[in-house]
Enzyme design. Structure first.
Site, PDB file in Angstrom:
ATOM      1  N   ASP A 200      -8.651  -6.403  -5.542  1.00  0.00           N
ATOM      2  CA  ASP A 200      -8.380  -5.109  -4.919  1.00  0.00           C
ATOM      3  C   ASP A 200      -8.961  -4.003  -5.795  1.00  0.00           C
ATOM      4  O   ASP A 200      -8.447  -3.729  -6.884  1.00  0.00           O
ATOM      5  CB  ASP A 200      -6.869  -4.925  -4.760  1.00  0.00           C
ATOM      6  CG  ASP A 200      -6.485  -3.623  -4.082  1.00  0.00           C
ATOM      7  OD1 ASP A 200      -7.396  -2.848  -3.714  1.00  0.00           O
ATOM      8  OD2 ASP A 200      -5.281  -3.367  -3.925  1.00  0.00           O
TER       9      ASP A 200
ATOM     10  N   HIS B  91      -6.230  -6.427  -1.249  1.00  0.00           N
ATOM     11  CA  HIS B  91      -5.185  -5.410  -1.111  1.00  0.00           C
ATOM     12  C   HIS B  91      -3.989  -5.927  -0.314  1.00  0.00           C
ATOM     13  O   HIS B  91      -2.874  -5.452  -0.491  1.00  0.00           O
ATOM     14  CB  HIS B  91      -5.793  -4.182  -0.418  1.00  0.00           C
ATOM     15  CG  HIS B  91      -4.913  -2.981  -0.404  1.00  0.00           C
ATOM     16  ND1 HIS B  91      -4.484  -2.340  -1.549  1.00  0.00           N
ATOM     17  CD2 HIS B  91      -4.372  -2.274   0.633  1.00  0.00           C
ATOM     18  CE1 HIS B  91      -3.733  -1.312  -1.226  1.00  0.00           C
ATOM     19  NE2 HIS B  91      -3.642  -1.244   0.091  1.00  0.00           N
TER      20      HIS B  91
ATOM     21  N   SER C  26       0.829  -1.198   0.000  1.00  0.00           N
ATOM     22  CA  SER C  26       0.000   0.000   0.000  1.00  0.00           C
ATOM     23  C   SER C  26       0.874   1.264   0.000  1.00  0.00           C
ATOM     24  O   SER C  26       1.670   1.453  -0.914  1.00  0.00           O
ATOM     25  CB  SER C  26      -0.962  -0.037   1.180  1.00  0.00           C
ATOM     26  OG  SER C  26      -1.972   0.933   1.034  1.00  0.00           O
TER      27      SER C  26
END
Length: 544
Positions: free
Chosen positions: A445, A514, A219
């Site tokens: 995601d 994610h 991320s």
């Protein structure tokens, strides 16, 4: 319909098992064994060997010394952990050598269980956020003890990354997790400087001078890692910053209009049955997408090979800080609309529905939902004592402002005045310094669709060429692993696709959200093996 049929079959089998009274457990075990036998037969036909579980080496620790002994953790006495997690060290180290330094980063370091193959290397895991605690990722994703949603205490992780390498999870920047001090950074160059000060102290504490250093994370670590790697490269100091490669999953790494907004409707149309919009709503969103020019932009620039760089932003401006009109924030509009249908919709993993399971990581992780139950594990006094943690409230996502800079037109995070690293040459420099950079995205995601990240890289030049010449089309293979034990499970077989050119690998983990190590731990494990040079590439069919 195949999924529904599978669920009905499982339900029928369970009813049959439950109806046998005292023989239910034996019947269920038989069904599990049959599944294992079918898996082993499948992989035998494909000439894949089932690996043995890693064996803990009995040895004197090379990391226990007069400086590190204060950080030693008793691995057999962690609260609510009914197994020995092995050798580890945890605590705070300052970000500089200044005698009055008050800013300190918290770490939890696990030496590899096999020093024969992983000696003289150290891997770092950095959570994203910004402001998410890496110690949360340890407990959720890739550490030797896990407590994922729906579980009430930590359990063993067969895919812990310390099976492969010496690894340290670091709560950073200052103000994150158990780290202490007053945040004062305004950009990620300063984040890198502070991390390097901490890491120099870490290397000295554990006598790791000259170790090969690998960076991993997810991320917003798509910002952290390139900026830190850039600092390592500029230092030109192999005693402390001997940077050899990186692996980042689902990174925020480019302009948000290009990486998020431009491909949002393409993603929704692909997964229209999951989003569940009526034809009228879907038509309205597609009309908005056309009006904003996203469809034409993607068709023109997401090509293999790409048109010559640099690409303009979708609205004809420089792409660094372009935000576009308010009615072109189409990803936000999609999220608002789908949340009316599925109030538990999770952009990090689009298959999620209500109810939201409880987690020991606390509220703000899956959603602002934290029913009464056990305390957040890291906030228990006995856990803090066992881990040499400060007496502060640990949050997986900090409520502190970790950046304190003025707002600008190009920043992604309030107070962070950093340019997207893929657009200013930092990612290219990282690739060219190591020829060993891996980036991947989970197919489930929606926060960071894979095509958006690919679009960023098609606009990037490294090692004398621009972008990738072909869409990822190599098979990402995960070998079988004994599944009949408590602990993390993983899918096996063909789990995604990948491509690699000029020292840079990009992969798509089809079943991941994610957080790749959480949803597809076998894929994440193979990625780390590839980064470390244990296997040649992500199609390797050897065992773990």
């Amino acid at each position: 319909m195949r999924l529904v049929g599978s669920l009905l079959t499982l339900a029928t089998l369970w009813l049959l098992v439950a109806g046998e009274g005292s023989s239910a457990a034996a019947r269920l075990q038989k069904l599990r064994q049959q599944r294992e036998d079918r898996l082993r037969e499948h992989f035998k036909r494909h000439q894949v060997q089932t690996p043995s579980a890693p064996v803990l080496e009995k040895r004197a620790s090379p990391f226990l010394n007069s400086k590190s002994e204060q950080f030693e953790v008793n691995g057999s006495a962690l609260p609510d952990v009914d197994f020995d997690v092995g050798e580890s060290y945890a605590g705070l180290l300052p970000i500089s050598d200044h005698p009055d330094e008050t800013r300190q980063l918290y770490f939890w370091f696990f030496p590899s269980i096999n020093q024969t193959v992983s000696q003289n290397e150290i891997t770092i895991w950095l959570q994203g956020g910004p402001g998410s605690a890496s110690t949360g990722g340890l407990l959720l994703e890739n550490g030797p003890l896990l407590s994922q949603p729906g579980t009430v205490k930590p359990y063993p992780n067969a895919f812990s990354w310390n099976n492969l390498t010496n690894i340290v999870w670091v709560d950073q920047p200052v103000g994150t997790g158990f780290s202490v001090g007053t945040p004062n950074v305004t950009n990620d160059y300063q984040v890198a400087d502070q991390f390097m000060g901490f890491f120099k102290n870490f290397i000295d504490t554990f006598a790791m001078q000259g170790y090969k250093v690998y960076l991993t994370g997810e991320s917003f670590a798509g910002y952290y890692i390139p900026y830190i790697a850039n600092g390592f490269i500029e230092a030109n100091d192999t005693e402390y910053f001997n940077f050899k490669g990186a692996a980042i999953n689902d990174p925020i790494i480019g302009n948000t209009v290009i990486q998020f907004q431009s491909v949002a409707m393409q993603y929704v149309n692909t997964w229209a049955n999951v989003f569940g919009f009526t034809p009228a709503v879907l038509a309205s969103l597609n009309a908005q997408n056309e009006k904003c020019g996203y469809a034409d932009y993607v068709n023109k620039y997401l090509t293999f090979p790409p048109p010559p760089a640099p690409f303009p932003g979708p609205f004809g401006n420089k792409a660094f800080g372009e935000t576009g009109p308010n009615d072109c924030n189409i990803q936000d509009d999609i999220l608002n609309a789908v949340s009316l249908l599925n109030p538990c919709f999770n952009e990090d993993h689009i298959f999620d529905t209500c109810p939201i399971p409880y987690t020991l990581l606390g509220a703000g992780f899956l959603a602002d939902f934290n029913p009464s139950g056990p305390a957040v594990w890291y906030n228990r006094p006995d856990v803090k004592a066992a881990l040499h943690a400060p007496n502060i409230t640990w949050e997986f996502i900090t409520s502190n402002n970790i950046y304190v800079g003025p707002n600008t037109t190009f920043e992604l995070q309030d107070g962070d005045d950093s340019f997207p690293p893929a657009q200013i040459g930092i990612v290219s420099r990282m690739i060219e310094a190591t020829n060993n950079i891996i980036v991947g995205v989970g197919g489930l995601d929606f926060q960071l669709p894979a095509n958006g990240t690919l679009l960023v890289f098609q606009n990037m030049t490294w090692n004398g060429g621009q972008g990738f010449s072909a869409f990822p089309n190599e098979t990402l293979f995960v070998p079988n692993y004994p599944q009949g034990v408590d602990g993390q499970l993983t899918g096996v077989g063909d789990m995604g696709t990948w491509t690699s050119e000029r020292g840079f690998t990009f992969y798509i983990s089809h079943w991941a959200g994610h957080e790749d190590p959480w949803y597809t731990p076998g894929v994440a494990y193979r990625v780390v093996q590839t980064m470390l040079g244990r296997i040649p590439n992500l199609s390797d069919k050897g065992d773990f």
